[in-house]
Design a protein around this motif. Structure first.
Motif, PDB file in Angstrom:
ATOM      1  N   ILE A   1      -3.060   3.975  -2.388  1.00 30.94           N
ATOM      2  CA  ILE A   1      -3.063   3.113  -3.568  1.00 30.94           C
ATOM      3  C   ILE A   1      -2.655   1.699  -3.150  1.00 30.94           C
ATOM      4  CG2 ILE A   1      -2.129   2.740  -5.884  1.00 30.94           C
ATOM      5  CD1 ILE A   1      -1.454   5.716  -5.984  1.00 30.94           C
ATOM      6  N   PRO A   2      -3.606   0.812  -2.901  1.00 29.46           N
ATOM      7  CA  PRO A   2      -3.263  -0.587  -2.638  1.00 29.46           C
ATOM      8  C   PRO A   2      -3.090  -1.378  -3.948  1.00 29.46           C
ATOM      9  CG  PRO A   2      -5.594  -0.207  -2.210  1.00 29.46           C
ATOM     10  CD  PRO A   2      -5.024   1.109  -2.646  1.00 29.46           C
TER      11      PRO A   2
ATOM     12  N   ASN B   1       0.841  -1.192   0.000  1.00 32.11           N
ATOM     13  CA  ASN B   1       0.000   0.000   0.000  1.00 32.11           C
ATOM     14  C   ASN B   1       0.878   1.245   0.000  1.00 32.11           C
ATOM     15  OD1 ASN B   1      -2.478   1.581   0.408  1.00 32.11           O
ATOM     16  ND2 ASN B   1      -1.630   1.974   2.433  1.00 32.11           N
ATOM     17  N   PHE B   2       0.590   2.167  -0.914  1.00 32.13           N
ATOM     18  CA  PHE B   2       1.270   3.458  -0.981  1.00 32.13           C
ATOM     19  C   PHE B   2       0.265   4.536  -0.583  1.00 32.13           C
ATOM     20  CE2 PHE B   2       3.102   0.601  -4.058  1.00 32.13           C
ATOM     21  CZ  PHE B   2       4.469   0.740  -3.879  1.00 32.13           C
TER      22      PHE B   2
ATOM     23  N   LEU C   1     -11.902   3.773  -6.435  1.00 36.85           N
ATOM     24  CA  LEU C   1     -12.018   3.138  -7.739  1.00 36.85           C
ATOM     25  C   LEU C   1     -11.031   1.984  -7.793  1.00 36.85           C
ATOM     26  CD1 LEU C   1     -12.008   6.357  -9.966  1.00 36.85           C
ATOM     27  CD2 LEU C   1     -14.017   5.027  -9.273  1.00 36.85           C
ATOM     28  N   GLN C   2     -11.393   0.912  -8.491  1.00 30.61           N
ATOM     29  CA  GLN C   2     -10.491  -0.226  -8.625  1.00 30.61           C
ATOM     30  C   GLN C   2     -10.605  -0.830 -10.022  1.00 30.61           C
ATOM     31  OE1 GLN C   2     -13.047  -0.446  -6.216  1.00 30.61           O
ATOM     32  NE2 GLN C   2     -14.475  -1.638  -7.462  1.00 30.61           N
ATOM     33  N   GLY C   3      -9.521  -1.448 -10.424  1.00 28.01           N
ATOM     34  CA  GLY C   3      -9.491  -2.164 -11.684  1.00 28.01           C
ATOM     35  C   GLY C   3      -8.578  -3.356 -11.559  1.00 28.01           C
TER      36      GLY C   3
ATOM     37  N   ALA D   1      -5.939  -0.143  -7.082  1.00 31.90           N
ATOM     38  CA  ALA D   1      -7.038   0.725  -6.655  1.00 31.90           C
ATOM     39  C   ALA D   1      -6.507   2.091  -6.243  1.00 31.90           C
ATOM     40  CB  ALA D   1      -7.802   0.092  -5.501  1.00 31.90           C
ATOM     41  N   LEU D   2      -7.363   3.084  -6.333  1.00 26.85           N
ATOM     42  CA  LEU D   2      -7.108   4.423  -5.806  1.00 26.85           C
ATOM     43  C   LEU D   2      -8.263   4.749  -4.865  1.00 26.85           C
ATOM     44  CD1 LEU D   2      -5.664   7.167  -5.660  1.00 26.85           C
ATOM     45  CD2 LEU D   2      -7.002   7.868  -7.668  1.00 26.85           C
ATOM     46  N   LYS D   3      -7.946   4.991  -3.588  1.00 24.37           N
ATOM     47  CA  LYS D   3      -8.995   5.184  -2.592  1.00 24.37           C
ATOM     48  C   LYS D   3      -8.742   6.445  -1.767  1.00 24.37           C
ATOM     49  CE  LYS D   3      -9.852   0.220  -2.265  1.00 24.37           C
ATOM     50  NZ  LYS D   3     -10.031  -0.961  -1.371  1.00 24.37           N
ATOM     51  N   TYR D   4      -9.840   6.954  -1.205  1.00 19.54           N
ATOM     52  CA  TYR D   4      -9.794   8.125  -0.335  1.00 19.54           C
ATOM     53  C   TYR D   4     -10.450   7.763   0.987  1.00 19.54           C
ATOM     54  CZ  TYR D   4     -11.130  12.672   1.592  1.00 19.54           C
ATOM     55  OH  TYR D   4     -11.310  13.749   2.420  1.00 19.54           O
TER      56      TYR D   4
END
Length: 217
Positions: A207-208, A29-30, A161-163, A180-183
């Motif tokens: 960003i996981p 995770n970043f 959002l995830q892909g 993924a990009l999460k808040y």
């Protein structure tokens, strides 16, 4: 009569086209520094871990499900004299997020499918509150000599959002790769007289990146 025949034929086929999946993922995770937080703006973020469990229903062109994600946010700075001792700031250790998600899927691209979608859920964070220890020198020359960390629970929400892609290994197992990009937004209310009003109010992006195994039912 034609409508009756339509439902007799199409409805069983649509049910057969559905299947359940269960999966576990793990990776790294970043995270970015918390936004507008005076307490942490000089910190440096460390790479953390990411893990999760998912259960979902796969339809012909979509995927809906629920999951539980777990990541951590750890930062560091050099605050102890002679300023070469690393001090960790545990923004969340861990952050647990029960969530629901929806994905649009594309088949026949790979041996499995690729997907893009969104998620939302509850954020439960274990915040590490550092308490400083000082020497007994004369004022105003008190210097911190160490610190201890106590954990407190904070609540908030997470969106993202995830892909990713699901590669079939056989009829029952598949490999999943996801980015993924999460808040996340959460707050631990401090008593009056704390260092800053927003000391433990965190809003940040992360960003996981995970890889996992899925069971196809």
């Amino acid at each position: 009569m034609k409508k009756l025949l339509f439902f007799i034929v199409i409805l069983p086929l649509s049910c057969m086209a559905q299947n359940f999946e269960f999966g576990v993922n793990a990776g790294c995770n970043f995270h970015f520094l918390p936004e507008k937080n005076f307490y942490t703006f000089q910190d440096k973020a460390k790479i953390g871990y990411a893990a999760g469990f998912k259960a979902d229903l796969v339809l012909p062109h979509a995927q809906i499900g629920v999951g539980v994600d777990m990541v951590n946010f750890v930062q560091y700075n050099y605050l102890l004299p002679p300023y070469n001792v690393r001090v960790n700031d545990y923004v969340a250790n861990p952050l647990i997020s029960p969530n629901a998600f929806y994905n649009k899927i594309w088949r026949n691209v790979i041996n499995g499918y690729i997907y893009v979608g969104g998620m939302g859920g509850v954020a439960i964070a274990k915040i590490g509150v550092n308490t400083w220890e000082y020497n007994n020198g004369p004022a105003p020359y008190y210097n911190p000599t160490g610190y201890s960390t106590a954990y407190n629970t904070a609540f908030g929400y997470t969106l993202g959002l995830q892909g990713g892609a699901v590669f079939r290994l056989n009829d029952q197992f598949a490999v999943n790769v996801e980015l993924a990009l999460k808040y996340v937004n959460y707050n631990y209310p401090m008593p009056p007289g704390s260092l800053t009003p927003d000391e433990y109010f965190y809003r940040l992006f992360y960003i996981p990146i995970t890889v996992g195994l899925r069971y196809l039912d």
